[in-house]
Motif scaffolding. Structure first.
Motif, short mmCIF file in Angstrom:
data_model
loop_
_atom_site.label_atom_id
_atom_site.label_comp_id
_atom_site.label_asym_id
_atom_site.label_seq_id
_atom_site.Cartn_x
_atom_site.Cartn_y
_atom_site.Cartn_z
N ALA A 47 13.31 -29.39 52.37
CA ALA A 47 13.44 -30.19 53.59
C ALA A 47 14.68 -29.84 54.42
N TYR A 48 15.73 -29.41 53.74
CA TYR A 48 17.01 -29.16 54.44
C TYR A 48 17.60 -27.80 54.07
N PRO A 49 16.94 -26.70 54.37
CA PRO A 49 17.55 -25.39 54.05
C PRO A 49 18.81 -25.13 54.88
N GLY A 50 18.88 -25.71 56.07
CA GLY A 50 20.01 -25.45 56.97
C GLY A 50 21.34 -25.88 56.38
N ALA A 51 21.33 -26.96 55.62
CA ALA A 51 22.59 -27.45 55.04
C ALA A 51 23.17 -26.41 54.08
N VAL A 110 27.51 -28.89 44.73
CA VAL A 110 26.11 -29.31 44.57
C VAL A 110 25.78 -30.45 45.54
N GLY A 111 24.53 -30.49 45.98
CA GLY A 111 23.99 -31.69 46.63
C GLY A 111 23.80 -31.66 48.12
N SER A 112 24.61 -30.88 48.89
CA SER A 112 24.44 -30.89 50.35
C SER A 112 22.99 -30.49 50.67
N GLY A 113 22.36 -31.23 51.57
CA GLY A 113 21.00 -30.87 51.98
C GLY A 113 19.95 -31.11 50.90
N THR A 114 20.21 -32.06 50.04
CA THR A 114 19.19 -32.40 49.04
C THR A 114 18.90 -33.90 49.09
N ASP A 115 17.75 -34.25 48.53
CA ASP A 115 17.31 -35.65 48.54
C ASP A 115 17.06 -36.06 47.09
N ALA A 141 26.47 -35.40 49.22
CA ALA A 141 25.18 -35.85 49.76
C ALA A 141 24.16 -36.25 48.67
N GLY A 142 23.05 -35.51 48.60
CA GLY A 142 21.93 -35.93 47.75
C GLY A 142 22.18 -35.87 46.26
N ALA A 143 23.32 -35.34 45.82
CA ALA A 143 23.61 -35.33 44.38
C ALA A 143 24.63 -36.40 44.00
N PRO A 164 31.53 -38.51 49.80
CA PRO A 164 30.60 -39.39 50.51
C PRO A 164 31.05 -39.72 51.93
N HIS A 165 30.07 -39.97 52.84
CA HIS A 165 30.40 -40.68 54.07
C HIS A 165 30.28 -42.17 53.78
N ALA A 166 30.56 -43.00 54.78
CA ALA A 166 30.65 -44.44 54.51
C ALA A 166 29.36 -45.01 53.94
N GLY A 167 28.21 -44.53 54.44
CA GLY A 167 26.93 -45.05 53.95
C GLY A 167 26.71 -44.67 52.50
N GLU A 168 27.04 -43.44 52.16
CA GLU A 168 26.87 -42.98 50.77
C GLU A 168 27.87 -43.69 49.85
N PHE A 169 29.07 -43.92 50.36
CA PHE A 169 30.07 -44.64 49.57
C PHE A 169 29.56 -46.04 49.25
N ALA A 170 28.98 -46.70 50.26
CA ALA A 170 28.48 -48.07 50.06
C ALA A 170 27.37 -48.08 49.00
N ARG A 171 26.54 -47.05 49.01
CA ARG A 171 25.45 -46.97 48.03
C ARG A 171 26.02 -46.85 46.61
N LEU A 172 27.05 -46.01 46.44
CA LEU A 172 27.67 -45.85 45.12
C LEU A 172 28.33 -47.15 44.67
N THR A 233 28.96 -34.87 64.37
CA THR A 233 27.70 -34.18 64.69
C THR A 233 27.10 -33.64 63.39
N ALA A 234 25.77 -33.55 63.36
CA ALA A 234 25.07 -33.23 62.10
C ALA A 234 25.53 -31.92 61.48
N GLY A 235 25.74 -31.95 60.20
CA GLY A 235 26.04 -30.74 59.44
C GLY A 235 27.51 -30.46 59.23
N THR A 236 28.40 -31.19 59.92
CA THR A 236 29.83 -30.90 59.72
C THR A 236 30.28 -31.30 58.31
N GLY A 237 29.60 -32.28 57.71
CA GLY A 237 29.92 -32.64 56.33
C GLY A 237 29.53 -31.51 55.37
N ASP A 238 28.44 -30.82 55.67
CA ASP A 238 28.02 -29.69 54.83
C ASP A 238 29.06 -28.57 54.91
N VAL A 239 29.63 -28.38 56.10
CA VAL A 239 30.68 -27.38 56.28
C VAL A 239 31.93 -27.78 55.47
N1 LIG Z 1 20.81 -29.08 59.05
C1 LIG Z 1 20.64 -29.74 57.87
O1 LIG Z 1 19.94 -29.26 56.99
C2 LIG Z 1 21.32 -31.03 57.68
C3 LIG Z 1 21.10 -31.72 56.49
N2 LIG Z 1 21.72 -32.86 56.21
C4 LIG Z 1 21.39 -33.48 54.93
O2 LIG Z 1 20.56 -34.55 55.17
C5 LIG Z 1 20.54 -35.37 54.00
C6 LIG Z 1 20.64 -36.81 54.42
O3 LIG Z 1 21.98 -37.11 54.87
P1 LIG Z 1 22.28 -38.27 55.90
O4 LIG Z 1 23.72 -38.50 55.85
O5 LIG Z 1 21.71 -37.91 57.22
O6 LIG Z 1 21.43 -39.51 55.39
P2 LIG Z 1 21.75 -40.63 54.32
O7 LIG Z 1 22.36 -40.12 53.07
O8 LIG Z 1 20.49 -41.42 54.16
O9 LIG Z 1 22.85 -41.54 55.05
C7 LIG Z 1 22.58 -42.11 56.29
C8 LIG Z 1 22.63 -43.62 56.17
O10 LIG Z 1 23.97 -44.00 55.89
C9 LIG Z 1 24.42 -44.97 56.82
N3 LIG Z 1 25.79 -44.67 57.25
C10 LIG Z 1 26.83 -45.54 57.23
N4 LIG Z 1 27.95 -44.95 57.60
C11 LIG Z 1 27.63 -43.67 57.88
C12 LIG Z 1 28.40 -42.58 58.34
N5 LIG Z 1 29.73 -42.67 58.56
N6 LIG Z 1 27.79 -41.40 58.53
C13 LIG Z 1 26.45 -41.28 58.31
N7 LIG Z 1 25.67 -42.31 57.88
C14 LIG Z 1 26.26 -43.50 57.67
C15 LIG Z 1 23.47 -44.90 57.99
O11 LIG Z 1 23.24 -46.24 58.35
P3 LIG Z 1 23.42 -46.73 59.87
O12 LIG Z 1 24.90 -46.63 60.14
O13 LIG Z 1 22.63 -45.80 60.72
O14 LIG Z 1 22.91 -48.10 59.82
C16 LIG Z 1 22.22 -44.27 57.43
O15 LIG Z 1 21.29 -45.25 57.09
C17 LIG Z 1 21.73 -34.92 53.14
O16 LIG Z 1 21.25 -34.14 52.07
C18 LIG Z 1 22.52 -34.05 54.10
O17 LIG Z 1 23.27 -33.03 53.43
C19 LIG Z 1 22.72 -33.42 57.08
O18 LIG Z 1 23.94 -32.95 56.60
C20 LIG Z 1 22.49 -33.01 58.54
C21 LIG Z 1 22.26 -31.54 58.71
#
Ligand SMILES: NC(=O)C1=CN([C@@H]2O[C@H](COP(=O)(O)OP(=O)(O)OC[C@H]3O[C@@H](n4cnc5c(N)ncnc54)[C@H](OP(=O)(O)O)[C@@H]3O)[C@@H](O)[C@H]2O)[C@@H](O)CC1
Ligand SMILES: Nc1ncnc2c1ncn2[C@@H]1O[C@H](COP(=O)(O)OP(=O)(O)O)[C@@H](O)[C@H]1O
Length: 341
Positions: A47-51, A110-115, A141-143, A164-172, A233-239
């Protein structure tokens, strides 16, 4: 886990650009590709080869000696006729070596771009195995769910940093039984919560945001930022993950030793077992993480043409929009700036 008290403590410190230099030191005449750090990547998915491309690009641009890519085990075929993560990485960075079981890896990312929902059991087992070895592992990310395994002693062998970003941190946080934060780590006093998570799982936590908070299991906290908001912007966390992984590979010996120099320069295997605890090793990983975050911000500022802002400056927004790949490609110039006179 109990809810954290409101954050009334000041962080241990903001990261100083001058402190980055030892972690970014140029190679010497005695170096070769293996001595400069071999990073193993288990990133990207159908699903996410770009990451995976973004992490590999960042790793090479940070100065890895070698990047080895391990294709995901099993799982679904590429979607929409897209190439596989391995093919995508190779097309972008032909320097990368693709291997099912690479040797000589110094650190893993491990984990960037995985579900995690789509991860086959065989892949989960192989990722978990990495935590039982002594090499540093950066989990993104996904790991991130795998860091919960650290509650079991068997999976506490590897020095680990999580990003983690804030959403991932909250999940943990919720997975560990905390009721706050909801989805907004900023509202809870992130320094305190980050430190609690680090201690609980014996990992270095790099909580991404405008200001990034890095906590060691020992309780030390370092902050970096505010970064340029163009980074949102998308993907800067992968970088960023690619940068952290590369610095961990370059300094894997130091991470394992906790920054201590062994007798007559010996490395970890020669140290008496049990002499160095995991908590002792963690601050080095935190410093590497802080260096990576600062480098990432400077690369973003260079890419955006922000000549007026310095890293960590809370100035008005300067510059122009950027992509994650722009940030990765500006890493060499950012290294040069950090090492400059
Ligand atoms: N080109 C590619 O291949 C790319 C692939 N990618 C890959 O995509 C996968 C999914 O990663 P993901 O971060 O997009 O989704 P996910 O883990 O579900 O988290 C999103 C949820 O968290 C919440 N949230 C709260 N605070 C937040 C915050 N500061 N920053 C972000 N989110 C925040 C937010 O809730 P909201 O604030 O919208 O209510 C939302 O519900 C992962 O493997 C990643 O590596 C990306 O890197 C893009 C480029
Ligand atoms: N408003 C902001 N200001 C500065 N930096 C930000 C801001 N928002 C996000 N960032 C940075 O951008 C990166 C985003 O990473 P992440 O959320 O993992 O995105 P992705 O999964 O798309 O790669 C992190 O390094 C984070 O610190």
């Amino acid at each position: 886990m109990n809810d954290p008290a409101p954050d009334t403590t000041s962080p241990s410190g903001a990261w100083d650009p001058a402190a980055c230099a030892p972690y970014l030191a140029p190679p010497t005449a005695a170096d070769h590709k293996y001595s400069r750090g071999v990073l193993g990547l288990r990133t990207g998915s159908p699903a996410y080869p770009g990451a995976a491309v973004l992490g590999a690009e960042a790793a090479w641009r940070t100065g890895a000696g070698l990047v080895q890519f391990v294709p995901p085990v099993g799982g679904t075929a590429p979607l929409f006729g897209m190439p596989s993560p391995a093919a995508t990485v190779l097309a972008a960075r032909p320097e990368t070596v693709v291997s099912r079981s690479p040797d000589r890896v110094d650190a893993w990312l491990v984990g960037s771009g995985t579900d995690p929902e789509a991860r086959p059991k065989a892949e989960t087992d192989e990722l978990a195995e990495l935590l039982t070895q002594r090499r540093p592992v950066i989990i993104d990310a996904g790991a991130l769910d795998l860091c919960l395994l650290r509650r079991d002693e068997r999976f506490r062998v590897a020095p680990v940093a999580i990003t983690p970003h804030a959403g991932e941190f909250a999940r943990l946080w919720r997975a560990l039984g905390g009721s706050r934060p909801t989805d907004d780590a900023g509202s809870l006093g992130s320094a305190e919560a980050t430190a609690q998570l680090a201690k609980r799982l014996d990992v270095t936590v790099l909580l991404k945001g405008s200001v990034t908070t890095i906590a060691s299991p020992s309780g030390d906290i370092v902050t970096v930022g505010p970064a340029t908001p163009w980074l949102a912007t998308a993907g800067t966390g992968d970088v960023l993950a690619g940068i952290v992984g590369t610095l961990a590979a370059r300094h894997a010996g130091l991470v394992r030793r906790g920054g201590l120099v062994g007798p007559a320069g010996t490395d970890w295997p020669d140290w008496p077992a049990g002499q160095i605890g995991l908590a002792d090793r963690a601050p080095v990983l935190a410093e590497l993480c802080a260096t990576a975050v600062l480098l990432h911000d400077i690369a973003a500022r260079i890419a955006s043409g922000d000549s007026g802002g310095s890293a960590g400056a809370a100035s008005s927004i300067l510059g122009r929009p950027i992509t994650a790949l722009d940030v990765a490609r500006s890493i060499p110039a950012a290294v040069e700036r950090l090492l400059g006179p």
